[in-house]
Write a protein that holds these residues in place. Structure first.
Motif, PDB file in Angstrom:
ATOM      1  N   UNK A   1       0.855  -1.151  -0.042  1.00 16.49           N
ATOM      2  CA  UNK A   1       0.078   0.052  -0.010  1.00 16.49           C
ATOM      3  C   UNK A   1       0.930   1.214   0.107  1.00 16.49           C
ATOM      4  N   UNK A   2       0.665   2.298  -0.793  1.00 23.24           N
ATOM      5  CA  UNK A   2       1.482   3.538  -0.874  1.00 23.24           C
ATOM      6  C   UNK A   2       0.395   4.553  -0.531  1.00 23.24           C
ATOM      7  N   UNK A   3       0.977   5.549   0.489  1.00 24.00           N
ATOM      8  CA  UNK A   3       0.501   6.715   0.822  1.00 24.00           C
ATOM      9  C   UNK A   3       1.436   7.895   0.749  1.00 24.00           C
ATOM     10  N   UNK A   4       1.148   8.737  -0.322  1.00 24.68           N
ATOM     11  CA  UNK A   4       1.738   9.687  -0.962  1.00 24.68           C
ATOM     12  C   UNK A   4       0.866  10.763  -1.468  1.00 24.68           C
ATOM     13  N   UNK A   5       0.996  12.029  -1.166  1.00 27.89           N
ATOM     14  CA  UNK A   5       0.098  13.017  -1.538  1.00 27.89           C
ATOM     15  C   UNK A   5       0.496  13.696  -3.002  1.00 27.89           C
ATOM     16  N   UNK A   6       1.678  13.234  -3.381  1.00 30.39           N
ATOM     17  CA  UNK A   6       2.150  13.923  -4.746  1.00 30.39           C
ATOM     18  C   UNK A   6       1.733  13.008  -5.711  1.00 30.39           C
ATOM     19  N   UNK A   7       0.858  13.178  -6.682  1.00 28.73           N
ATOM     20  CA  UNK A   7       0.220  12.304  -7.673  1.00 28.73           C
ATOM     21  C   UNK A   7       1.202  11.663  -8.354  1.00 28.73           C
TER      22      UNK A   7
ATOM     23  N   UNK B   1       3.477   9.172  -6.223  1.00 24.27           N
ATOM     24  CA  UNK B   1       2.609   8.067  -6.027  1.00 24.27           C
ATOM     25  C   UNK B   1       2.533   7.053  -7.080  1.00 24.27           C
ATOM     26  N   UNK B   2       1.979   7.716  -8.302  1.00 29.81           N
ATOM     27  CA  UNK B   2       1.772   6.766  -9.479  1.00 29.81           C
ATOM     28  C   UNK B   2       2.983   6.161 -10.124  1.00 29.81           C
ATOM     29  N   UNK B   3       4.108   7.131 -10.002  1.00 25.73           N
ATOM     30  CA  UNK B   3       5.463   6.597 -10.474  1.00 25.73           C
ATOM     31  C   UNK B   3       5.919   5.561  -9.635  1.00 25.73           C
ATOM     32  N   UNK B   4       5.935   5.489  -8.550  1.00 29.55           N
ATOM     33  CA  UNK B   4       6.096   4.319  -7.440  1.00 29.55           C
ATOM     34  C   UNK B   4       5.391   3.259  -7.871  1.00 29.55           C
ATOM     35  N   UNK B   5       3.865   3.322  -8.217  1.00 26.19           N
ATOM     36  CA  UNK B   5       3.167   2.238  -8.080  1.00 26.19           C
ATOM     37  C   UNK B   5       3.488   1.701  -9.708  1.00 26.19           C
TER      38      UNK B   5
ATOM     39  N   UNK C   1      -3.325  -1.110  -3.230  1.00 26.09           N
ATOM     40  CA  UNK C   1      -3.816   0.295  -3.057  1.00 26.09           C
ATOM     41  C   UNK C   1      -2.773   1.667  -3.058  1.00 26.09           C
ATOM     42  N   UNK C   2      -3.303   2.606  -3.480  1.00 25.62           N
ATOM     43  CA  UNK C   2      -2.511   3.889  -3.443  1.00 25.62           C
ATOM     44  C   UNK C   2      -3.456   5.098  -2.906  1.00 25.62           C
ATOM     45  N   UNK C   3      -2.925   5.530  -1.780  1.00 20.90           N
ATOM     46  CA  UNK C   3      -3.711   6.834  -1.237  1.00 20.90           C
ATOM     47  C   UNK C   3      -2.842   7.904  -1.226  1.00 20.90           C
ATOM     48  N   UNK C   4      -3.662   9.091  -0.815  1.00 23.81           N
ATOM     49  CA  UNK C   4      -3.092  10.438  -0.533  1.00 23.81           C
ATOM     50  C   UNK C   4      -3.150  11.186   0.658  1.00 23.81           C
ATOM     51  N   UNK C   5      -3.653  10.566   1.652  1.00 24.54           N
ATOM     52  CA  UNK C   5      -3.922  10.972   2.843  1.00 24.54           C
ATOM     53  C   UNK C   5      -3.971   9.884   4.070  1.00 24.54           C
ATOM     54  N   UNK C   6      -3.919  10.150   5.103  1.00 25.44           N
ATOM     55  CA  UNK C   6      -3.761   9.316   6.601  1.00 25.44           C
ATOM     56  C   UNK C   6      -5.059   8.385   6.541  1.00 25.44           C
ATOM     57  N   UNK C   7      -6.372   9.039   6.240  1.00 28.54           N
ATOM     58  CA  UNK C   7      -7.381   8.201   6.771  1.00 28.54           C
ATOM     59  C   UNK C   7      -7.477   6.980   5.717  1.00 28.54           C
ATOM     60  N   UNK C   8      -7.645   7.351   4.340  1.00 26.49           N
ATOM     61  CA  UNK C   8      -7.726   6.390   3.314  1.00 26.49           C
ATOM     62  C   UNK C   8      -6.624   5.371   3.441  1.00 26.49           C
TER      63      UNK C   8
ATOM     64  N   UNK D   1       5.090  13.555   5.470  1.00 29.62           N
ATOM     65  CA  UNK D   1       4.191  14.716   5.377  1.00 29.62           C
ATOM     66  C   UNK D   1       3.053  14.744   4.295  1.00 29.62           C
ATOM     67  N   UNK D   2       1.711  14.720   5.088  1.00 31.52           N
ATOM     68  CA  UNK D   2       0.709  14.492   4.173  1.00 31.52           C
ATOM     69  C   UNK D   2      -0.327  15.302   4.801  1.00 31.52           C
ATOM     70  N   UNK D   3      -1.459  15.695   3.998  1.00 33.41           N
ATOM     71  CA  UNK D   3      -2.597  16.439   4.609  1.00 33.41           C
ATOM     72  C   UNK D   3      -3.041  15.927   5.932  1.00 33.41           C
ATOM     73  N   UNK D   4      -3.746  16.879   6.776  1.00 27.12           N
ATOM     74  CA  UNK D   4      -4.164  18.265   6.359  1.00 27.12           C
ATOM     75  C   UNK D   4      -2.991  19.359   6.831  1.00 27.12           C
TER      76      UNK D   4
END
Length: 214
Positions: free
Chosen positions: A4-10, A13-17, A29-36, A54-57
Motif C-alpha cells: 500500500x502506498x500513501x503519498x500526496x504527490x500524485x 505516487x503513480x510513479x512508485x506504483x 492500493x494507493x492513497x493520498x492522505x492518512x485516513x484512506x 508529510x501528508x494532509x491536512x
C-alpha cells in the motif's frame, strides 16, 4: 509482496506504483492522505506500506503518526517511510518502537531503483533500512563532546552502517574487513556506550538510537 502506498504527490505516487508493478510486485492500493491509507491497510492487509512523512491536512508528521497507528492495528506490518528532507526527530521516533521491518529513506533515492528496491526488500524481510544520506547528515550534525566521542573513527563507521540496517557480513564487505573484525568493533561499541549483555533492550537498536539522537 502486497504493498500500500500513501503519498500526496500524485506524480510520485503513480510513479512508485508503476515501478513496483513493473518489478512484479502487487500494489494493492494507493492513497493520498492518512485516513484512506489506514482504511486500505485494514482492507488489504499488506506486507509493506510505503508512507510519505508529510501528508494532509497540515503536512507535518501525519505520515509518521499514520505509520505508527498502522503497525498498532497490524503488528508486524513493514513500513518504509519516504521524506524529502533529513528530519532527525522523525527518524528517531520511527525507530523508537523497535527497528524490525522499518525503513526511512529520502525521496531522491527512489530514482536509484536498485538501492530503493534493496531497501524495500530488506524492510519486507523484517530488517531495517535507513538512507545512508540520512545517516551521513546526522553524523555531520553530531557534536564533538557528545557521548559518542569515545568511539574510534572505525567504530563510528561501523555504527553508521548499523544505522543503515546492515548486518555484520554486509558491514564487513563494505569496509573490506573480516566478520570477526566487525564483531569486535561492535562489542567495543556496546562497551563504550554502556550497553550490557543482559540489557532487556536490543543493544544493536539502542546503539543506533543513541547514534541518531546525537
Amino acid at each position: 509482496m502486497r504493498i500500500v502506498i500513501a503519498e500526496d504527490d500524485a506524480l510520485l505516487r503513480e510513479g512508485l506504483a508503476l515501478l513496483l508493478r513493473a518489478e512484479g510486485l502487487d500494489v494493492v492500493a494507493t492513497t493520498d492522505s492518512p485516513s484512506p491509507f489506514l482504511a486500505a491497510v485494514g482492507e488489504h492487509r499488506p506486507d509493506v506500506a510505503i508512507v510519505d512523512v508529510r501528508m494532509p491536512p497540515t503536512h507535518t508528521d501525519e505520515g509518521i503518526v499514520a505509520a505508527v497507528e498502522a503497525r498498532r492495528r497490524q503488528p508486524g506490518l513493514a513500513v518504509l517511510v519516504l521524506s524529502a528532507y533529513v528530519e532527525q526527530a522523525f527518524a528517531t521516533d520511527l525507530l523508537a518502537g523497535g527497528s524490525a521491518g522499518l525503513g526511512y529513506m529520502l525521496k531522491e533515492r527512489v530514482g536509484r531503483v536498485e538501492e530503493f528496491l534493496d531497501a524495500l526488500y530488506r524492510v519486507a524481510g523484517g530488517g531495517t533500512a535507513v538512507d545512508p544520506e540520512v545517516v551521513g547528515q546526522l553524523l555531520a550534525r553530531s557534536r564533538p563532546d557528545d557521548t559518542l566521542a569515545s568511539l574510534s573513527a572505525r567504530e563510528r563507521e561501523v555504527l553508521a552502517l548499523m544505522a543503515e540496517g546492515l548486518g555484520n557480513s554486509a558491514i564487513a564487505g563494505r569496509l573490506f574487513v573480516t566478520d570477526g573484525a566487525v564483531h569486535k568493533h561492535i562489542r567495543s561499541i556496546f562497551a563504550k556506550l554502556g550497553l550490557a549483555p543482559d540489557d532487556r533492550a536490543d543493544r544493536r537498536v539502542t546503539a543506533v538510537l543513541r547514534y541518531l539522537e546525537k
